[in-house]
Write an enzyme that holds these catalytic residues in place. Structure first.
Site, PDB file in Angstrom:
ATOM      1  N   ASN A   9       0.863  -1.177   0.000  1.00 55.56           N
ATOM      2  CA  ASN A   9       0.000   0.000   0.000  1.00 55.56           C
ATOM      3  C   ASN A   9       0.900   1.228   0.000  1.00 55.56           C
ATOM      4  O   ASN A   9       1.513   1.548   1.011  1.00 55.56           O
ATOM      5  CB  ASN A   9      -0.892  -0.037   1.256  1.00 55.56           C
ATOM      6  CG  ASN A   9      -1.688   1.242   1.442  1.00 55.56           C
ATOM      7  OD1 ASN A   9      -1.827   2.045   0.503  1.00 55.56           O
ATOM      8  ND2 ASN A   9      -2.223   1.446   2.635  1.00 55.56           N
ATOM      9  N   LYS A  11       0.105   4.218  -0.142  1.00 59.45           N
ATOM     10  CA  LYS A  11      -0.551   5.370   0.501  1.00 59.45           C
ATOM     11  C   LYS A  11      -0.417   6.622  -0.388  1.00 59.45           C
ATOM     12  O   LYS A  11      -0.369   6.500  -1.594  1.00 59.45           O
ATOM     13  CB  LYS A  11       0.019   5.620   1.897  1.00 59.45           C
ATOM     14  CG  LYS A  11       0.038   4.360   2.752  1.00 59.45           C
ATOM     15  CD  LYS A  11       0.205   4.671   4.208  1.00 59.45           C
ATOM     16  CE  LYS A  11       0.425   3.378   4.979  1.00 59.45           C
ATOM     17  NZ  LYS A  11       0.035   3.465   6.357  1.00 59.45           N
ATOM     18  N   HIS A  97      -9.600   0.668   4.624  1.00 59.44           N
ATOM     19  CA  HIS A  97      -8.338   0.861   5.346  1.00 59.44           C
ATOM     20  C   HIS A  97      -8.601   1.747   6.573  1.00 59.44           C
ATOM     21  O   HIS A  97      -9.418   2.669   6.517  1.00 59.44           O
ATOM     22  CB  HIS A  97      -7.303   1.508   4.420  1.00 59.44           C
ATOM     23  CG  HIS A  97      -5.927   1.510   4.999  1.00 59.44           C
ATOM     24  ND1 HIS A  97      -5.517   2.446   5.926  1.00 59.44           N
ATOM     25  CD2 HIS A  97      -4.882   0.665   4.828  1.00 59.44           C
ATOM     26  CE1 HIS A  97      -4.268   2.180   6.276  1.00 59.44           C
ATOM     27  NE2 HIS A  97      -3.856   1.109   5.632  1.00 59.44           N
ATOM     28  N   GLU A  99      -7.036   4.147   7.810  1.00 63.31           N
ATOM     29  CA  GLU A  99      -6.848   5.585   7.591  1.00 63.31           C
ATOM     30  C   GLU A  99      -8.096   6.189   6.953  1.00 63.31           C
ATOM     31  O   GLU A  99      -8.444   7.337   7.208  1.00 63.31           O
ATOM     32  CB  GLU A  99      -5.591   5.829   6.737  1.00 63.31           C
ATOM     33  CG  GLU A  99      -4.333   5.637   7.569  1.00 63.31           C
ATOM     34  CD  GLU A  99      -3.118   5.182   6.791  1.00 63.31           C
ATOM     35  OE1 GLU A  99      -3.111   5.277   5.555  1.00 63.31           O
ATOM     36  OE2 GLU A  99      -2.161   4.706   7.440  1.00 63.31           O
ATOM     37  N   GLU A 169      -5.564  -5.572  10.302  1.00 65.18           N
ATOM     38  CA  GLU A 169      -4.592  -4.503  10.540  1.00 65.18           C
ATOM     39  C   GLU A 169      -4.903  -3.795  11.855  1.00 65.18           C
ATOM     40  O   GLU A 169      -5.741  -2.879  11.879  1.00 65.18           O
ATOM     41  CB  GLU A 169      -4.651  -3.492   9.396  1.00 65.18           C
ATOM     42  CG  GLU A 169      -4.300  -4.064   8.049  1.00 65.18           C
ATOM     43  CD  GLU A 169      -3.674  -3.002   7.167  1.00 65.18           C
ATOM     44  OE1 GLU A 169      -2.522  -3.188   6.761  1.00 65.18           O
ATOM     45  OE2 GLU A 169      -4.318  -1.970   6.915  1.00 65.18           O
ATOM     46  N   GLY A 175       2.048   1.970  10.752  1.00 61.01           N
ATOM     47  CA  GLY A 175       2.934   3.130  10.635  1.00 61.01           C
ATOM     48  C   GLY A 175       3.595   3.516  11.943  1.00 61.01           C
ATOM     49  O   GLY A 175       4.170   4.596  12.064  1.00 61.01           O
ATOM     50  N   SER A 215       3.217  -2.445  10.295  1.00 60.52           N
ATOM     51  CA  SER A 215       4.680  -2.409  10.480  1.00 60.52           C
ATOM     52  C   SER A 215       5.369  -3.719  10.102  1.00 60.52           C
ATOM     53  O   SER A 215       6.297  -4.171  10.793  1.00 60.52           O
ATOM     54  CB  SER A 215       5.036  -1.988  11.911  1.00 60.52           C
ATOM     55  OG  SER A 215       4.532  -0.688  12.170  1.00 60.52           O
TER      56      SER A 215
HETATM   57  C1  PEP Z   1      -0.862  -0.134   5.805  1.00 59.61           C
HETATM   58  O1  PEP Z   1      -0.796   0.975   5.308  1.00 59.61           O
HETATM   59  O2  PEP Z   1      -1.800  -0.889   5.526  1.00 59.61           O
HETATM   60  C2  PEP Z   1       0.182  -0.533   6.757  1.00 59.61           C
HETATM   61  C3  PEP Z   1       0.106  -1.706   7.328  1.00 59.61           C
HETATM   62  O3  PEP Z   1       1.199   0.358   6.967  1.00 59.61           O
HETATM   63  P1  PEP Z   1       2.609   0.057   7.696  1.00 59.61           P
HETATM   64  O4  PEP Z   1       3.150  -1.214   7.106  1.00 59.61           O
HETATM   65  O5  PEP Z   1       3.455   1.241   7.390  1.00 59.61           O
HETATM   66  O6  PEP Z   1       2.322  -0.109   9.156  1.00 59.61           O
END
Ligand code: PEP
Length: 257
Positions: A9, A11, A97, A99, A169, A175, A215
Site C-alpha cells: 500500500n 498510501k 483501510h 486511515e 490490521e 505506521g 509495520s
Molecule cells: C498499511 O498501510 O496498511 C500498513 C500496514 O502500513 P505500515 O506497514 O506502514 O504499518
C-alpha cells in the site's frame, strides 16, 4: 491450500515518475527470484495507476487501487469507480483501510457498498479490519473485529466471499513501527477464520486468505508467516523501498505452509 499474498500500500506517496521508477525497480529485483508461490500486488495512488499498469504489463505482479466508490459514474466529485479502476488495469482494491475509517468517515456500511462495487467489476477487494489501541486495551478487540466483518460482509454470498481477501490490521501497529506479535496476529486471524466458519461454513473459512498488516518488515515477515492462519501481508511503509519490499516477498515465499 491458500496462496500467500503480499500487497504494497503506497498510501499518498510517489509522483507518477517516482511510481514508475519504484515499479520498474521492483520488477527488476523480483525478476531475479522465483516468487511463483506468492501473489504480489502493488497499490499506488490513483494518478499513477495507468503508468504502473504499463510497467507491470506481462509480469506476474498485479495492480491494485487504494479505494473505490460504489457508483459507476455520476456527479460524485473526487471519487473513482470500479469501472474506472478496471479500465486503469487494476485487479485488486483496498477497502476500509483504517486511515479511511479514521480520517474520511468510512463506516462498515460504506465498506459493504464498496466491497459489492469491487465484486461487481471483477476486482478483488482487500477488506481491512482492525481495532485501535483503546479498543484493544479495553478488551474490545474481538467485538470490533466481529462488527467490521459482519457489517462489511452483509449480504455477501459465499461465492462472492471467495473472491475477496481479508486484511487484519491493528490500527495501533500501522505506521508506528510497533508490530503485533505473531501470537497476537494468529489469535485474531483464528478468530476471523472461526467467525467466517460460523457464517459461511468450513470449506470457505479454510479457503479465504487473511493477511496481516501493521509495520511488517523483512525482519518480522517470516515469524508472522509461520503462523497457521497468516496468509500474507499488507505492507505500508516498507513497500515504498525496493530492498525491503522485495525482501518481504522473498522471505514470505520461503515459508512453507
Ligand atoms: C498499511 O498501510 O496498511 C500498513 C500496514 O502500513 P505500515 O506497514 O506502514 O504499518
Amino acid at each position: 491450500m491458500r496462496k500467500t499474498i503480499i500487497a504494497g500500500n503506497w498510501k499518498m506517496y510517489k509522483t507518477i515518475n517516482e511510481a514508475i521508477d519504484l515499479a520498474n525497480n521492483l520488477k527488476r529485483e523480483l525478476f531475479k527470484v522465483n516468487f511463483a508461490a506468492v501473489d504480489v500486488v502493488l497499490c499506488p495512488v490513483f494518478t499513477a495507476l495507468s503508468e504502473v499498469a504499463e510497467v507491470l504489463n506481462e509480469t506476474d505482479i498485479q495492480l491494485g487501487a487504494q479505494d473505490i466508490y460504489w457508483q459507476d459514474e455520476g456527479a460524485f466529485t473526487g471519487e473513482v469507480s470500479g469501472l474506472m479502476l478496471k479500465d486503469a488495469g487494476c485487479r485488486y482494491v483496498i477497502v476500509g483501510h483504517s486511515e479511511r475509517r479514521q480520517f474520511f468517515g468510512e463506516t462498515n456500511e460504506t465498506v459493504n457498498k464498496k466491497i459489492k462495487a469491487a465484486l461487481k467489476h471483477g476486482l478483488t477487494p482487500i477488506i481491512c479490519v482492525g481495532e485501535n489501541l483503546q479498543e484493544r486495551e479495553s478488551n474490545n478487540t474481538f467485538k470490533v473485529i466481529q462488527e467490521h466483518i459482519k457489517g462489511g460482509l452483509a449480504d455477501i454470498s459465499a461465492q462472492d466471499l471467495l473472491k475477496t481477501v481479508i486484511a487484519y490490521e491493528p490500527v495501533w501497529a500501522i505506521g508506528t513501527g510497533k508490530t503485533a506479535t505473531p501470537e497476537q496476529a494468529q489469535e485474531v486471524h483464528k478468530f476471523i477464520r472461526d467467525l467466517l466458519r460460523k457464517m459461511y461454513g468450513e470449506e470457505l473459512a479454510c479457503s479465504i486468505r487473511i493477511q496481516y498488516g501493521g509495520s511488517v518488515k523483512p525482519e518480522n515477515i517470516a515469524e508472522l508467516m509461520a503462523k497457521p492462519d497468516v496468509d500474507g501481508a499488507l505492507v505500508g511503509g516498507a513497500s515504498l523501498k525496493v530492498d525491503s519490499f522485495s525482501s518481504i516477498v522473498i522471505k514470505a515465499s520461503e515459508v512453507l505452509k
